[in-house]
Design a protein around this motif. Structure first.
Motif: not given
Length: 194
Positions: A188-194, A126-139
């Motif tokens: 999901e990480a495999k899909r979005i962190l290409k 959870f935290l690694t994907v949050a750190a590696l992705t540029e997507k932002k949501g409500m949080k």
């Protein structure tokens, strides 16, 4: 799952309490600290055989944990430090409950240890994907929805606290739910962190 899909139903209450606390002078970080203190107190109540009080303080803690973020968004003051406190204190509350249960019910310690490992794996993803992705949501970071989110965790912790005779079984079900979530997050990480 419940956090992602049910939040819209409790948001009016969360926002109302957030506005009230802001109006009487509370800050988001002060509410974070109160939520943390209540969550840790829950572990103490488990140790002293007060399961209903432990569950009540746990849920109030979780509610305030949602309120603090709503307060920060209302004021436009979301901070990295607030996010750090929120995530760290959440894990400390969870581990406090696991530790209290392990002390009270040492025969189930292996099952509680496996649950702790499952939570660690899922939170690492959870935290690694949050750190590696540029997507932002409500949080203030990318929030990966999952099968078992915080509300499901609170439900399982409540069952563990209220039904120690079934602690092994409930803990194993909880571990399975967390591992399913970890696997879901990995895919999901495999899909979005290409």
């Amino acid at each position: 799952m419940l956090d992602t899909h049910g939040r819209k139903y409790v948001n009016p209450l969360i926002n109302s309490v957030a506005g009230f606390l802001l109006n009487i002078g509370f800050t988001p970080n002060s509410v974070t600290l109160i939520a943390f203190a209540l969550g840790i107190t829950s572990s103490i109540f488990i140790y002293f055989d007060l399961p209903l009080v432990a569950i009540c303080t746990l849920w109030i803690s979780g509610f305030l944990d949602a309120v603090d973020g709503a307060m920060a968004r209302k004021k436009g003051i979301t901070t990295a430090m607030g996010t750090l406190m929120d995530i760290t204190f959440d894990r400390m509350v969870e581990m406090g409950i696991v530790l209290a249960l392990a002390i009270k019910f040492p025969k189930d310690i292996l099952h509680l240890l496996i649950l702790t490992m499952c939570i660690l794996i899922s939170m690492t993803l959870f935290l690694t994907v949050a750190a590696l992705t540029e997507k932002k949501g409500m949080k203030s970071f990318y929030y990966q929805a999952g099968f078992a989110e915080r509300t499901e965790g609170f439900i399982m912790f409540s069952l563990m606290i209220i039904s120690p005779n079934n602690l092994e079984f409930i803990t194993d079900i909880f571990s399975l739910a967390v591992i399913i979530t970890a696997f879901q997050r990995f895919l999901e990480a495999k899909r979005i962190l290409k």
